[in-house]
Design a protein around this motif. Structure first.
Motif, short mmCIF file in Angstrom:
data_model
loop_
_atom_site.label_atom_id
_atom_site.label_comp_id
_atom_site.label_asym_id
_atom_site.label_seq_id
_atom_site.Cartn_x
_atom_site.Cartn_y
_atom_site.Cartn_z
N TYR A 91 0.80 -1.22 0.00
CA TYR A 91 0.00 0.00 0.00
C TYR A 91 0.83 1.28 0.00
CZ TYR A 91 -2.17 3.57 3.01
OH TYR A 91 -2.56 4.73 3.58
N ASN A 93 -2.89 -7.84 1.17
CA ASN A 93 -3.91 -6.80 0.99
C ASN A 93 -4.41 -6.35 2.37
OD1 ASN A 93 -5.85 -5.23 -0.46
ND2 ASN A 93 -7.37 -6.81 -0.05
N LYS A 123 -12.71 -6.73 1.92
CA LYS A 123 -13.78 -6.15 1.10
C LYS A 123 -13.36 -5.91 -0.34
CE LYS A 123 -13.85 -1.17 1.49
NZ LYS A 123 -14.37 0.02 2.14
N GLN A 124 -12.13 -5.49 -0.57
CA GLN A 124 -11.64 -5.34 -1.94
C GLN A 124 -10.12 -5.40 -1.93
OE1 GLN A 124 -13.57 -1.50 -1.99
NE2 GLN A 124 -11.73 -0.53 -2.77
N ALA A 125 -9.56 -5.70 -3.10
CA ALA A 125 -8.10 -5.73 -3.21
C ALA A 125 -7.66 -4.35 -3.65
CB ALA A 125 -7.66 -6.77 -4.22
N ILE A 126 -6.53 -3.88 -3.09
CA ILE A 126 -6.13 -2.51 -3.42
C ILE A 126 -5.51 -2.38 -4.80
CG2 ILE A 126 -5.86 -1.80 -1.02
CD1 ILE A 126 -2.84 -2.10 -1.39
N ASP A 127 -5.34 -3.52 -5.52
CA ASP A 127 -4.83 -3.35 -6.87
C ASP A 127 -5.96 -3.17 -7.89
OD1 ASP A 127 -3.61 -6.82 -7.08
OD2 ASP A 127 -5.61 -6.01 -6.71
N ASP A 128 -7.01 -3.92 -7.79
CA ASP A 128 -8.09 -3.71 -8.75
C ASP A 128 -9.32 -3.00 -8.17
OD1 ASP A 128 -8.76 -7.28 -8.76
OD2 ASP A 128 -9.34 -5.75 -7.31
N ASP A 129 -9.39 -2.91 -6.82
CA ASP A 129 -10.51 -2.21 -6.18
C ASP A 129 -11.88 -2.71 -6.66
OD1 ASP A 129 -8.99 1.08 -5.85
OD2 ASP A 129 -9.33 -0.49 -4.38
N SER A 130 -11.96 -4.01 -6.96
CA SER A 130 -13.21 -4.51 -7.54
C SER A 130 -14.36 -4.57 -6.54
CB SER A 130 -13.01 -5.91 -8.13
OG SER A 130 -12.09 -5.86 -9.18
N ASN A 131 -14.08 -5.09 -5.34
CA ASN A 131 -15.14 -5.25 -4.33
C ASN A 131 -16.26 -6.12 -4.90
OD1 ASN A 131 -17.12 -4.92 -2.34
ND2 ASN A 131 -16.55 -2.80 -1.96
N ASP A 146 -14.06 -4.77 6.46
CA ASP A 146 -13.68 -3.39 6.19
C ASP A 146 -12.57 -2.98 7.17
OD1 ASP A 146 -15.86 -0.84 4.88
OD2 ASP A 146 -13.69 -0.78 5.20
#
Lengths: 255, 251
Positions: A16, A39, A124-132, A184
């Motif tokens: 991050y 993550n 909740k989401q991965a910080i590389d694709d932010d898909s959630n 979260d």
């Protein structure tokens, strides 16, 4: 009283705190030689599982990660935080970067069949694709209830009371088991890997398998066309008075 | 003092200062040139940052001493391997009583923040008498204990504590009282400087002599050396206009 079993997911992503650079071919970001770590939301997921184990609600934590060979380091970190054993679904190099939420959800659905957990916790989401998306897709495939963006999880009499962080504030829901949860940031403060646990983790088992072993096709359904840096922020314009401001706004088409 | 931009790090809890030194020496041996910082702090410092700044300790129970090591090599993966091997050695040899490893840059930064925020945390506790000295490694904490004994007779509640850069033999000795007291000051100065001189340390390790410590230079340098320094200064600054009153004892 501990009777529940938890399956937790984690993903190895670019750390991050690292400054990201777009690749020369504009199809992704530079990952070679760049520091990777777990993550951040997945740390919250594992921490929550470990806390539930400490409270004797949960008796076993299985941690799984889908990715290249180095995902094993991330699994080891999870084991050092307190997970009991790991599963590494190895994705061959070259295709690991194109692994998408739908494929991950399908893989986890198969792992659920294999491991029979009562609760699945993902970040909740991965910080590389932010898909959630993975949690929601997984819940859909399994037809299990879901509690996403969880900032509080309480267990009582076979149900989970979850507080979700939503745009309007906080939402309290109650879900029956088995269920899928996405963690979260405010769910908890993840612990550090402690010395004795790091040593113990070296002896914990990590099972390796491939998507084919699980009968899952991981071919991507989405194609990345281009990755670019966000536009450089331009300097603003200073205006001497309100009428000039109105003129400028009209001129630029803002009003 | 500037603590470098972190790459990875680990923190250990030690029940004796001797263990801090053992853990520190192992770091030098196992990781050599990739070590960028070796800091220690005591239980009072940790309590101050926990309570005054709400920064939490990675350990559930307090330890008398904490040792933090930070690495900044050029190859992240090799660094992590070396750090893990070092941490394993510390555990096997029982050099420390507890330890945590930072697995992300954020965690490494948070460990270092515990050390970097000691000074602001101490400010919240009252008046700080601050000393920056260097001592032989084995003696580094003994001065903190001597000061604690020395001020026992005073009326004010005194907290004697220490933290610093082990790699440079640098101790930041602090005494904290609710309010400034000339009585307390008299008990510790020149006592601290005399003790440092006895141990053949330096009364000013990294922050310089400046105005406040100029008159104590004699505790670290002989009078002949001081006269030599004065002679050289006269050559370049006969009118004493360059950085006046600093460094050399006032005549």
């Amino acid at each position: 009283m501990a009777s529940l079993r938890v399956l937790v997911g984690c993903k190895r992503v670019i750390d991050y705190a690292v400054k990201i650079r777009v690749r020369p071919d504009a199809l992704g970001v530079v990952t070679d030689g760049v520091k990777h770590s777990m993550n951040p939301f997945d740390e919250n997921a594992i921490e929550e599982a470990v806390r539930m184990k400490q409270k004797k609600i949960v008796k076993e934590i299985v941690v799984a990660s889908c990715g290249g060979t180095q995902s094993q380091e991330t699994i080891r970190t999870a084991l050092a935080m307190g997970a009991d054993r790991g599963i590494h679904v190895e994705i061959p190099k070259g295709t690991d970067e194109s692994l998408q939420p739908l494929a991950v959800a399908k893989i986890f659905a198969k792992l659920v069949e294999k491991e029979n957990p009562d609760i699945v916790i993902l970040g909740k989401q991965a910080i590389d694709d932010d898909s959630n998306q993975t949690t929601q897709l997984l819940a859909g495939i399994l037809e299990w209830p879901q509690g996403t963006m969880a900032s509080v999880v309480e267990h009582s009499e076979g149900k989970l009371k979850i507080t979700r962080e939503v745009d309007g504030g906080l939402e309290d829901i109650s879900v029956g088991l088995p269920a899928v949860i996405s963690a979260d940031l405010r769910l908890n403060e993840p612990r550090y890997a402690t010395l004795p646990n790091i040593m113990k983790a070296k002896k914990k088992k990590i099972e390796k398998m491939s998507p084919e072993d699980l009968g899952v096709d991981v071919t991507p359904r989405l194609k990345v066309l281009k990755v670019v840096d966000p536009p450089v922020r331009e300097a603003g314009d200073k205006v001497p008075d309100v009428s000039t401001l109105m003129d400028k706004l009209k001129e630029k088409g803002h009003i | 003092a500037v603590v470098s931009t972190q790459s990875t790090g680990a923190m250990f809890g030690c029940d004796t200062f001797e263990k801090v030194i053992r853990t520190f020496r192992l770091a030098r041996q196992s990781m050599g040139e990739i070590v960028s910082a070796c800091e220690f702090m005591d239980r009072t410092c940790m309590k101050a940052v926990n309570e005054q700044l709400s920064l939490s300790s990675p350990f559930p129970d307090p330890h008398p001493f904490y040792f933090i090591v930070e690495t900044s090599g050029s190859n992240q993966e090799h660094d992590m391997d070396k750090l893990e091997a070092y941490v394993g050695r510390v555990f096997e040899e029982g050099a420390a009583d507890d330890g945590v490893l930072a697995t992300s840059k954020d965690q490494a930064a948070r460990l270092m923040a515990l050390r970097e925020n000691i000074a602001p945390a101490l400010k919240q506790l009252g008046y700080n008498y601050k000393y920056d000295v260097s001592l032989p490694l084995g003696q580094m904490y003994s001065l903190v204990e001597k000061v604690a004994t020395r001020v026992r007779g005073s009326e004010d509640e005194c907290l004697s504590l220490g933290y610093g850069h082990l790699g440079d033999n640098n101790l930041h000795l602090n005494l904290v009282t609710p309010h400034y007291s000339t009585e307390v000051l008299g008990m510790i100065e020149p006592f601290i400087y005399e003790e440092v001189a006895k141990l053949r340390g330096s009364i000013s390790a990294e922050h310089g002599l400046g105005l406040k410590k100029a008159n104590y230079l004699k505790y670290s340098k002989d009078s002949e050396v001081i006269e030599m320094m004065r002679t050289l200064k006269e050559v370049f600054d006969p009118n004493h206009i360059m950085n006046p009153y600093k460094l050399l004892p006032w005549k």
